[in-house]
Design a protein around this motif. Structure first.
Motif, PDB file in Angstrom:
ATOM      1  N   ASP A   1       0.825  -1.205   0.000  1.00 19.05           N
ATOM      2  CA  ASP A   1       0.000   0.000   0.000  1.00 19.05           C
ATOM      3  C   ASP A   1       0.864   1.262   0.000  1.00 19.05           C
ATOM      4  O   ASP A   1       0.574   2.236  -0.685  1.00 19.05           O
ATOM      5  CB  ASP A   1      -0.939   0.025   1.217  1.00 19.05           C
ATOM      6  N   ARG A   2       1.928   1.198   0.778  1.00 21.07           N
ATOM      7  CA  ARG A   2       2.811   2.378   0.836  1.00 21.07           C
ATOM      8  C   ARG A   2       3.465   2.620  -0.512  1.00 21.07           C
ATOM      9  O   ARG A   2       3.578   3.744  -0.982  1.00 21.07           O
ATOM     10  CB  ARG A   2       3.900   2.188   1.897  1.00 21.07           C
ATOM     11  N   ILE A   3       3.931   1.520  -1.115  1.00 23.55           N
ATOM     12  CA  ILE A   3       4.595   1.674  -2.410  1.00 23.55           C
ATOM     13  C   ILE A   3       3.607   2.245  -3.433  1.00 23.55           C
ATOM     14  O   ILE A   3       3.939   3.170  -4.184  1.00 23.55           O
ATOM     15  CB  ILE A   3       5.156   0.316  -2.898  1.00 23.55           C
ATOM     16  N   ALA A   4       2.390   1.707  -3.416  1.00 25.23           N
ATOM     17  CA  ALA A   4       1.380   2.199  -4.358  1.00 25.23           C
ATOM     18  C   ALA A   4       1.144   3.691  -4.150  1.00 25.23           C
ATOM     19  O   ALA A   4       1.087   4.474  -5.104  1.00 25.23           O
ATOM     20  CB  ALA A   4       0.081   1.426  -4.175  1.00 25.23           C
ATOM     21  N   ALA A   5       1.046   4.089  -2.876  1.00 28.23           N
ATOM     22  CA  ALA A   5       0.810   5.507  -2.591  1.00 28.23           C
ATOM     23  C   ALA A   5       1.995   6.353  -3.061  1.00 28.23           C
ATOM     24  O   ALA A   5       1.817   7.450  -3.606  1.00 28.23           O
ATOM     25  CB  ALA A   5       0.578   5.704  -1.100  1.00 28.23           C
ATOM     26  N   MET A   6       3.188   5.819  -2.887  1.00 26.91           N
ATOM     27  CA  MET A   6       4.372   6.577  -3.319  1.00 26.91           C
ATOM     28  C   MET A   6       4.390   6.743  -4.829  1.00 26.91           C
ATOM     29  O   MET A   6       4.759   7.793  -5.355  1.00 26.91           O
ATOM     30  CB  MET A   6       5.642   5.844  -2.900  1.00 26.91           C
ATOM     31  N   LEU A   7       3.966   5.669  -5.512  1.00 26.90           N
ATOM     32  CA  LEU A   7       4.038   5.714  -6.973  1.00 26.90           C
ATOM     33  C   LEU A   7       2.946   6.594  -7.588  1.00 26.90           C
ATOM     34  O   LEU A   7       2.996   6.927  -8.763  1.00 26.90           O
ATOM     35  CB  LEU A   7       3.992   4.298  -7.550  1.00 26.90           C
ATOM     36  N   GLU A   8       1.974   6.964  -6.777  1.00 32.38           N
ATOM     37  CA  GLU A   8       1.006   7.955  -7.247  1.00 32.38           C
ATOM     38  C   GLU A   8       1.708   9.293  -7.447  1.00 32.38           C
ATOM     39  O   GLU A   8       1.256  10.147  -8.190  1.00 32.38           O
ATOM     40  CB  GLU A   8      -0.084   8.169  -6.195  1.00 32.38           C
ATOM     41  N   ILE A   9       2.796   9.464  -6.725  1.00 35.08           N
ATOM     42  CA  ILE A   9       3.452  10.781  -6.717  1.00 35.08           C
ATOM     43  C   ILE A   9       4.793  10.758  -7.445  1.00 35.08           C
ATOM     44  O   ILE A   9       5.091  11.631  -8.244  1.00 35.08           O
ATOM     45  CB  ILE A   9       3.667  11.237  -5.257  1.00 35.08           C
ATOM     46  N   LEU A  10       5.610   9.740  -7.137  1.00 34.41           N
ATOM     47  CA  LEU A  10       6.957   9.716  -7.707  1.00 34.41           C
ATOM     48  C   LEU A  10       7.002   8.918  -9.004  1.00 34.41           C
ATOM     49  O   LEU A  10       6.286   7.927  -9.152  1.00 34.41           O
ATOM     50  CB  LEU A  10       7.926   9.063  -6.711  1.00 34.41           C
ATOM     51  N   PRO A  11       7.862   9.311  -9.942  1.00 32.33           N
ATOM     52  CA  PRO A  11       8.004   8.519 -11.165  1.00 32.33           C
ATOM     53  C   PRO A  11       8.638   7.148 -10.868  1.00 32.33           C
ATOM     54  O   PRO A  11       9.510   7.045 -10.007  1.00 32.33           O
ATOM     55  CB  PRO A  11       8.946   9.358 -12.033  1.00 32.33           C
ATOM     56  N   ASP A  12       8.181   6.114 -11.582  1.00 34.51           N
ATOM     57  CA  ASP A  12       8.653   4.738 -11.367  1.00 34.51           C
ATOM     58  C   ASP A  12      10.164   4.603 -11.318  1.00 34.51           C
ATOM     59  O   ASP A  12      10.714   3.898 -10.490  1.00 34.51           O
ATOM     60  CB  ASP A  12       8.258   3.833 -12.555  1.00 34.51           C
ATOM     61  N   HIS A  13      10.808   5.252 -12.287  1.00 33.32           N
ATOM     62  CA  HIS A  13      12.228   4.955 -12.465  1.00 33.32           C
ATOM     63  C   HIS A  13      13.120   5.560 -11.381  1.00 33.32           C
ATOM     64  O   HIS A  13      14.313   5.338 -11.371  1.00 33.32           O
ATOM     65  CB  HIS A  13      12.694   5.415 -13.853  1.00 33.32           C
ATOM     66  N   LEU A  14      12.543   6.345 -10.456  1.00 37.96           N
ATOM     67  CA  LEU A  14      13.380   6.963  -9.425  1.00 37.96           C
ATOM     68  C   LEU A  14      13.257   6.287  -8.059  1.00 37.96           C
ATOM     69  O   LEU A  14      13.964   6.639  -7.123  1.00 37.96           O
ATOM     70  CB  LEU A  14      13.024   8.450  -9.267  1.00 37.96           C
ATOM     71  N   LEU A  15      12.358   5.306  -7.927  1.00 37.84           N
ATOM     72  CA  LEU A  15      12.054   4.792  -6.590  1.00 37.84           C
ATOM     73  C   LEU A  15      12.912   3.607  -6.142  1.00 37.84           C
ATOM     74  O   LEU A  15      12.990   2.580  -6.809  1.00 37.84           O
ATOM     75  CB  LEU A  15      10.576   4.386  -6.521  1.00 37.84           C
ATOM     76  N   PHE A  16      13.552   3.767  -5.002  1.00 37.39           N
ATOM     77  CA  PHE A  16      14.221   2.675  -4.298  1.00 37.39           C
ATOM     78  C   PHE A  16      13.299   2.218  -3.167  1.00 37.39           C
ATOM     79  O   PHE A  16      12.498   2.999  -2.660  1.00 37.39           O
ATOM     80  CB  PHE A  16      15.545   3.151  -3.677  1.00 37.39           C
ATOM     81  N   ILE A  17      13.447   0.970  -2.737  1.00 39.72           N
ATOM     82  CA  ILE A  17      12.611   0.485  -1.645  1.00 39.72           C
ATOM     83  C   ILE A  17      13.504   0.042  -0.485  1.00 39.72           C
ATOM     84  O   ILE A  17      14.369  -0.832  -0.643  1.00 39.72           O
ATOM     85  CB  ILE A  17      11.690  -0.637  -2.131  1.00 39.72           C
ATOM     86  N   ASN A  18      13.317   0.688   0.676  1.00 40.16           N
ATOM     87  CA  ASN A  18      14.182   0.433   1.833  1.00 40.16           C
ATOM     88  C   ASN A  18      13.449   0.781   3.129  1.00 40.16           C
ATOM     89  O   ASN A  18      12.447   1.492   3.101  1.00 40.16           O
ATOM     90  CB  ASN A  18      15.467   1.274   1.709  1.00 40.16           C
ATOM     91  N   PRO A  19      13.968   0.307   4.270  1.00 41.48           N
ATOM     92  CA  PRO A  19      13.396   0.723   5.563  1.00 41.48           C
ATOM     93  C   PRO A  19      13.749   2.182   5.851  1.00 41.48           C
ATOM     94  O   PRO A  19      14.541   2.786   5.130  1.00 41.48           O
ATOM     95  CB  PRO A  19      14.066  -0.200   6.582  1.00 41.48           C
ATOM     96  N   ASP A  20      13.212   2.700   6.961  1.00 41.37           N
ATOM     97  CA  ASP A  20      13.441   4.092   7.361  1.00 41.37           C
ATOM     98  C   ASP A  20      14.891   4.403   7.696  1.00 41.37           C
ATOM     99  O   ASP A  20      15.380   5.498   7.460  1.00 41.37           O
ATOM    100  CB  ASP A  20      12.632   4.391   8.632  1.00 41.37           C
ATOM    101  N   CYS A  21      15.569   3.460   8.349  1.00 39.29           N
ATOM    102  CA  CYS A  21      16.911   3.756   8.871  1.00 39.29           C
ATOM    103  C   CYS A  21      17.629   2.433   9.122  1.00 39.29           C
ATOM    104  O   CYS A  21      17.122   1.368   8.743  1.00 39.29           O
ATOM    105  CB  CYS A  21      16.780   4.575  10.167  1.00 39.29           C
ATOM    106  N   GLY A  22      18.811   2.495   9.717  1.00 39.83           N
ATOM    107  CA  GLY A  22      19.598   1.288  10.000  1.00 39.83           C
ATOM    108  C   GLY A  22      18.889   0.370  10.994  1.00 39.83           C
ATOM    109  O   GLY A  22      18.014   0.791  11.740  1.00 39.83           O
ATOM    110  N   LEU A  23      19.325  -0.892  11.014  1.00 39.32           N
ATOM    111  CA  LEU A  23      18.621  -1.914  11.797  1.00 39.32           C
ATOM    112  C   LEU A  23      19.378  -2.303  13.058  1.00 39.32           C
ATOM    113  O   LEU A  23      19.096  -3.325  13.673  1.00 39.32           O
ATOM    114  CB  LEU A  23      18.404  -3.146  10.901  1.00 39.32           C
ATOM    115  N   LYS A  24      20.360  -1.502  13.455  1.00 39.26           N
ATOM    116  CA  LYS A  24      21.245  -1.955  14.543  1.00 39.26           C
ATOM    117  C   LYS A  24      20.522  -2.157  15.872  1.00 39.26           C
ATOM    118  O   LYS A  24      20.953  -2.964  16.674  1.00 39.26           O
ATOM    119  CB  LYS A  24      22.439  -1.022  14.700  1.00 39.26           C
ATOM    120  N   THR A  25      19.443  -1.441  16.101  1.00 35.96           N
ATOM    121  CA  THR A  25      18.766  -1.589  17.390  1.00 35.96           C
ATOM    122  C   THR A  25      17.680  -2.668  17.359  1.00 35.96           C
ATOM    123  O   THR A  25      16.991  -2.895  18.352  1.00 35.96           O
ATOM    124  CB  THR A  25      18.105  -0.263  17.830  1.00 35.96           C
TER     125      THR A  25
END
Ligand code: GLN
Ligand code: ZN
Length: 764
Positions: free
Chosen positions: A716-740
């Motif tokens: 759902d988040r990706i779909a919402a993002m793609l409503e706004i951002l062009p396909d070819h610019l989107l990377f998919i990742n978590p918010d920040c590092g996973l050390k904690t």
């Protein structure tokens, strides 16, 4: 007689007593009474030691078990409804506001925290509305004033001023649209009047009222409020020293100097240039002027001669009875005492002053300015001259080669070879990433085994070779996991790093580290910032070995991982003898070499984290451009030395870019990742409106909680993002590092992330 004063002191205790006791109380290991006892001991230590250094005006009331702004909220009854009705004691309610509470059927999140001006301290933001029912639940200023008095110590109580308190607050959830906290001033003033009346009755002759927002642009609109508030308060209060810090008053000086208070404190460490204007404004008034000449923000020894010169200038204009020599701000932002440092060399130790040493400094400077003939004062003056001389000669004889290199930087060195559009095509072929590439921000769980291995290495219980083997094994298993789960652009997981700044500081020339230099970040969390002491350079590669190893065990592309120049600078104690800009550029050149070496070692993507760029913004808007220019230039200098095929990444732990968009674009990183899972799509809308042109990975899930995001949720988040951002610019990742995070939730979360990305490749 020129008096000396300290505006506030660290709360942790010389041996971290308060931190430990607070955490023990949270863990149910000690009682509230025992906690109070530890706190009392530390306050006693602070007061008696500051007094023993010869300081005239000793602060009280600024001590805190968590945060002084939160203390005011609790005392003023500004307690959000969600903390009420659970049958919590006042102390537990206080901690619940600070850190949330999840126990015995109570489940409330913490109040929001914000950075205290441009420091790395965080305060708990007051939540206010028309329903806030201000009353004085307890009078902490009086209690601590009396506590000190019982020990035979006369103090000057510290209170955060009503206007700063309100402006630092935010509308509570139930507040009406458009509600402004400052509108509560008439309701809050009676509480301050009561507080100050009681303080006067208790015997306090003066009070330090902090109004740090006077150094911000927005205070210019608050002249009327200042004038009415202080007219009322001065009628009942002890002598008020209106205290500003962290910056310059600028035009706010004109009305501040006319307020009916007894004195004004200005920060001459951060803003030495404001002395002349202030003297001119204060001269025709009866105001006392408190000069903040001993820095509350850094750890360098004060140059007595320079401070005396400023003090003398003020005395020549106002007379000695109207001048106070003070720390520039509270000493909260410095460690307790240099006496606890056993590993610094004698030469290095001689450069520094921590809080207790700074207390002595204000006392000595004030004595000299009072015309003291005391032999001890004379010898301290002489000693200081020697120390400063030694430090100056060290500074000038520092690394000339590094300085020459910085002055030889050409504009060309800030630019990649080709524009982004060209680079993107080259990188596509080189990295061969699928559409919507998946990646992570760098760290993987810092497990107990990793921390134990590091501790063993430090204690000499395992050899360097054994430790290195252990790290290799960790890296390999993190790589295998990423392959198995199906991520596209891999990382090595950062198991070898104790901290994202310290790790680099320890390998760079020009840093030193303390054993006990703890500084409060928030609540019971303290950090030990590295100290930049000389020109910075990189003797040998810092991360190449680990990144190259990680690349050697996989065919998938590996992303190298560095901390950026501005972030290293902002999270360290900087030098005071050269500009922050110069220090950032030196760091940038060291990192540039690392970036180039990583490319040579076969790494095809490199992420340079700059989470601190935004927090380093100056307090005054008129200073932003200059800062952003050198901050962005430093990032470009660090990253532009590579070929078009190398994909540069940067990462930010925040998403409020509104004001600094042009600078984010100007970084010209090929890919940026940002924390976005908690923000609505407004953020991406802004990216679109601004016309941001490079690749971008808005975080698809929050990493601050162990909660596992479902596959559908990520889709759902990706779909919402793609409503706004062009396909070819989107990377998919978590918010920040996973050390904690723990491994369990990490595995499932990333599996869901990859599944959602695969789905997106089918759909779009
Ligand atoms: N690369 C770092 C990590 O993953 C970034 C941390 C940060 O942005 N604060 O931990
Ligand atoms: Zn981050």
């Amino acid at each position: 007689m020129v008096l000396s004063s300290v505006l506030g002191f660290p709360r942790i205790g010389a041996n971290r007593e308060v931190k430990k006791a607070v955490e023990a109380y949270w863990g149910g290991k000690i009682s509230a009474d025992e906690l109070t006892k530890v706190a009392a001991e530390v306050k006693k230590y602070n007061w008696t030691n500051i007094k023993a250094k010869g300081v005239d005006l000793i602060p009280s009331g600024e001590f805190s078990l968590y945060d002084h702004v939160l203390d005011h909220s609790a005392s003023f009854n500004a307690i959000p409804k969600r903390y009420l009705g659970h049958g919590l004691s006042a102390l537990d309610m206080y901690f619940a506001m600070g850190r949330g509470r999840q126990a015995d059927g109570v489940d409330v999140p913490a109040c929001e925290m914000k950075k205290w001006f441009d420091s790395n301290y965080h305060f708990v933001v007051p939540e206010l509305s028309d329903e806030t029912d201000f009353k004085l639940n307890f009078n902490k200023a009086v209690e601590e004033y009396n506590e000190a008095k019982a020990l035979g110590i006369e103090t000057r109580p510290v209170v955060l001023g009503p206007i700063s308190y309100l402006v630092l607050g935010k509308p509570a959830r139930e507040a009406k649209p458009g509600f402004q906290p400052i509108s509560l001033l008439p309701k809050l003033l009676p509480v301050y009047k009561q507080l100050l009346t009681e303080l006067k009755a208790a015997g306090a002759t003066s009070v330090q009222i902090d109004e740090p927002i006077l150094v911000l642009d927005q205070a210019a609109y608050l002249e009327k409020q200042y004038s009415s508030a202080y007219t009322e308060l001065s009628q009942v209060a002890p002598k008020i020293i209106l205290t500003t810090y962290f910056g310059r008053l600028d035009s706010n000086l004109q009305f501040a100097a006319k307020l009916p208070v007894a004195g004004l404190h200005i920060d001459l460490d951060r803003a030495p240039g404001q002395l002349d204007d202030t003297l001119a404004a204060v001269k025709p008034t009866p105001l006392i002027l408190s000069l903040g000449v001993v820095s509350g923000r850094n750890i360098w020894k004060t140059d007595f001669q320079a401070a005396i010169k400023l003090g003398q200038k003020a005395i020549d204009t106002l007379g000695g009875d109207r001048v106070i020599i003070a720390t520039s701000s509270s000493l909260l932002h410095t460690p307790v005492t240099l006496a606890s440092e056993n590993k610094l060399s004698a030469e290095q130790k001689d450069w520094f002053s921590f809080a207790l040493e700074k207390a002595s400094e204000v006392a000595v400077i004030a004595s000299v300015l009072s015309g003291s003939q005391d032999a001890q004062v004379a010898s301290l003056l002489e000693e200081n001259k020697k120390s400063i001389g030694a430090r100056r000669s060290f500074e000038t004889n520092s690394n000339d080669a590094v300085r020459r290199r910085v002055s030889a930087v050409t504009p060309d060195m800030l630019n990649r070879k080709s524009p982004f559009a060209v680079r993107m095509e080259v990188q596509k072929k080189h990295l061969d990433l699928p559409k919507f590439p998946t990646t992570t921000i760098g760290s993987f769980p810092q497990t107990k085994e990793i921390r134990t291995a590091r501790a063993k290495l430090n204690k000499g219980e395992i050899s360097q070779a054994e430790y290195d083997k252990f790290i290799e094994k960790e890296i390999e298993s993190v790589v295998r996991f990423q392959e198995k789960v199906g991520l596209d652009l891999l990382v090595h997981g950062e198991p070898e790093r104790n901290d994202m700044v310290q790790y680099f500081g320890e390998q760079l020339e020009g840093f030193v580290f303390t054993q006990n230099g703890w500084v409060q970040s928030y609540g019971s969390r303290y950090v030990r910032p590295p100290i930049i002491v000389s020109d910075v350079s990189r003797p040998t590669p810092m991360t190449v070995r680990w990144s190259a190893y990680a690349q050697s065990v996989t065919k998938k592309p590996m992303k190298g991982m560095l901390t950026g120049p501005v972030t290293i600078l902002n999270w360290s104690f900087p030098r005071a003898d050269v500009s922050r800009e110069l220090q950032a550029k030196q760091l940038a050149l060291a990192l540039r070499d690392e970036v180039v070496d990583l490319e040579k070692a076969g790494i095809s993507a490199i992420q340079v984290d700059e989470p601190a760029i935004r927090e380093g913004l100056p307090l005054r808007r008129s200073d932003w451009d200059a800062y952003l220019t050198w901050a962005v230039d430093s990032f470009r200098l660090a990253t532009a030395g590579v070929s078009d095929a190398l994909q540069t990444h940067s990462h930010f732990c925040y998403s409020d870019f509104g004001d600094i968009f042009p600078s984010i674009q100007r970084l010209d990183a090929d890919v940026i990742s940002i924390e976005a899972s908690k923000s609505d799509m407004k953020l991406l809308q802004t990216f679109k409106e601004y016309g941001y042109s490079n690749e971008i990975g808005p975080g698809v899930y929050d990493i601050h909680s162990p909660r596992v995001p479902g596959e559908q949720e990520i889709k759902d988040r990706i779909a919402a993002m793609l409503e706004i951002l062009p396909d070819h610019l989107l990377f998919i990742n978590p918010d920040c590092g996973l050390k904690t995070r723990g491994w369990k939730e990490t595995e499932t979360s990333l599996a869901n992330l990859v599944a959602a990305a695969r789905w997106a490749r089918q759909q779009y």
